[in-house]
Structure formats: structure tokens, C-alpha cells
Design an enzyme around this catalytic site. Sequence first.
Site, short mmCIF file in Angstrom:
data_model
loop_
_atom_site.label_atom_id
_atom_site.label_comp_id
_atom_site.label_asym_id
_atom_site.label_seq_id
_atom_site.Cartn_x
_atom_site.Cartn_y
_atom_site.Cartn_z
CG ASP A 196 -2.04 1.05 1.09
OD1 ASP A 196 -2.31 1.52 -0.04
OD2 ASP A 196 -2.63 1.42 2.13
CG ASP A 221 -1.24 1.98 6.54
OD1 ASP A 221 -1.59 0.99 7.20
OD2 ASP A 221 -2.03 2.68 5.87
P1 ADP Z 1 -4.48 3.97 7.99
O1 ADP Z 1 -4.69 2.52 7.77
O2 ADP Z 1 -5.62 4.62 8.68
O3 ADP Z 1 -4.06 4.68 6.73
P2 ADP Z 1 -1.79 4.62 8.99
O4 ADP Z 1 -0.89 3.62 9.64
O5 ADP Z 1 -1.42 5.04 7.62
O6 ADP Z 1 -3.27 4.02 9.06
O7 ADP Z 1 -1.87 5.88 9.94
C1 ADP Z 1 -2.76 6.93 9.68
C2 ADP Z 1 -2.08 8.28 9.87
O8 ADP Z 1 -1.59 8.38 11.20
C3 ADP Z 1 -0.87 8.48 8.98
O9 ADP Z 1 -1.21 9.06 7.75
C4 ADP Z 1 0.00 9.41 9.79
O10 ADP Z 1 -0.40 10.75 9.58
C5 ADP Z 1 -0.33 9.03 11.22
N1 ADP Z 1 0.68 8.10 11.77
C6 ADP Z 1 0.68 6.74 11.67
N2 ADP Z 1 1.74 6.21 12.29
C7 ADP Z 1 2.44 7.24 12.81
C8 ADP Z 1 3.65 7.35 13.58
N3 ADP Z 1 4.35 6.26 13.94
N4 ADP Z 1 4.08 8.59 13.95
C9 ADP Z 1 3.37 9.68 13.59
N5 ADP Z 1 2.23 9.65 12.87
C10 ADP Z 1 1.76 8.45 12.48
MN MN Z 2 -2.26 4.91 5.69
#
Ligand code: ADP
Ligand code: MN
Length: 255
Positions: free
Chosen positions: A192, A208
Site C-alpha cells: 500500500d 502502514d
Molecule cells: P491507515 O490505515 O488509517 O491509513 P496509517 O498507519 O497510515 O493508518 O496511519 C494513519 C495516519 O496516522 C498516517 O497518515 C500518519 O499521519 C499518522 N501516523 C501513523 N503512524 C504514525 C507514527 N508512527 N508517527 C506519527 N504519525 C503516524
Molecule cells: Mn495509511
Amino acid sequence: ESVDRKIFELLGLKEEREKDSELYKVFSEVFDKTTQETLEYMKKRGYIDTLFGVISTGKEANVFRGLDKDGNQVAVKIYRTYTTEFRRIWEYLAADPRVGYLPKDIRKLVFIWTRREFKNLQRAIKYAVRVPEPLAFRKNILVMEFIGNEYPAPRLKDVERTLSLEEFEELYHYTMRVIERLWKRGEMVHGDLSEYNILMWDKPVIIDWSQATVSRNKMAKTLLYRDLRNITHYFAKKGVEVEDPSDKLKELVGE
Ligand code: ADP
Ligand code: MN
């Protein structure tokens, strides 16, 4: 009532004034008994002391900013236990040779999904890919290194208007090298990869990892092609001279 109390304690909120805060709303919406108990466990173990600030509310998970017992910032990804993404999660897990028995219970399936993201992060680090360091997981909660300082680091999508062609070129090559290293040395694929899952920090940080899998998964080549296509597409739009994703796929899978 006692549930509320615990939420408030955990969120460090003062009940009277902050009942309408966005944090509380998001939290009470996704908060079930399992999540509450799991958070209490995380708190007992010191992985999470306080949660504050919703970073993101997604279809399958919400991400919060928090502090651990030593005051370090952490990112806390809490998967929904009643996700509508059930079918997709089931299909992805069923295809993963690392995953054995698949429970019928959606909640238990989500626990496996959460654990798999944790394992994927560990595996990616082994192959020198910059990702948030995974710190702990239990049931539907994943605690990891917080990327950012006061605010979470911006995503590539958020800063794209400020980047020069040279910067896009460098990022393109960086990302392609990551895809290649993951596939060839790590025998894995993110699945992804996009401008939404790259945080701009000390280095580009790839986030992610829930749908990431190993190359011996029968879906792996499809996911690899998806990553190659999305990344080349995006950077081509930004003016970068990119490779053909099909050629690159053939090169990587050796067919
Ligand atoms: P989703 O499946 O909802 O896309 P993500 O893992 O991409 O889940 O996380 C969603 C958002 O949260 C990301 O776009 C980012 O902005 C924030 N985020 C995720 N992990 C982190 C992290 N380790 N540190 C800071 N921000 C994070
Ligand atoms: Mn994401």
C-alpha cells in the site's frame, strides 16, 4: 460510568470542561471493553501512560499520540474491532503463509491483523528500511515510535507543493530502492505504498504495514505490481522520468 472515568484518566482530561473534545468523541466511539482492557494492560506495563490528540481516524484504525511511562512520545494505532473491512482483512490473512488458523470471530481476526503489522515493522527494520520502531502490541493495539516532534511528521502528500523536481527525483529513487530491497533481501512487499504512507522526517519513513506480506504469498506479485504502479504513476505526474512498472516487475520477479 466507570468506563468513562477510566477513559478520562487515560486521556488526561478534566471531565467537566472537555467532555466535548474531539479526542473524547473519537475515543468513546471506538472504545469497547476489549480496547479498554487492553489499554489498561498497556498502561500497567508502561507502554502507554497518557493518550492525547487524535492523529488520524481511518476506516480500520485510529491513530493517537501518547506518552509512555518515561514521557517519550509514542504513536498508538488502535484497530477497530467491528470493522467493515472484514472481507478484505480475511482475504489478506488467508493468503499469508505465515498465518495459520483463521478464527471466525472478527475481533480475533483483527488481533491477528494487528500482530502482523507489528511483525512486518520488525521485518522491514531488519532490511534497513526506515519505519516507526514497533514497541508493543496486544490484541487490537499497536504502540510504535512517534514520528514527529510536537506534531506528527507530514505525509509526502502534505508537502508535495513545496518540493522541487530534484527532491522528487531523489524521493522516487529512494522509494524504488526500498521496494527493491524489501523484495530481494527481505522477501516482502509493502502493498500500500503511496504518498499517503510516506512520512517526511529525518528520512522518508514508510508507515502502514498491515497489508504487507512475504514474497511467497500468492498475492505478493500483485501487491508488488500495485506498489510499483502507484509510485511510478505518482512521480511521473511530478515530472520525474520513471521506469515502466511492468518492466520493473519482470526484473524483480525474474520472469
Ligand atoms: P491507515 O490505515 O488509517 O491509513 P496509517 O498507519 O497510515 O493508518 O496511519 C494513519 C495516519 O496516522 C498516517 O497518515 C500518519 O499521519 C499518522 N501516523 C501513523 N503512524 C504514525 C507514527 N508512527 N508517527 C506519527 N504519525 C503516524
Ligand atoms: Mn495509511
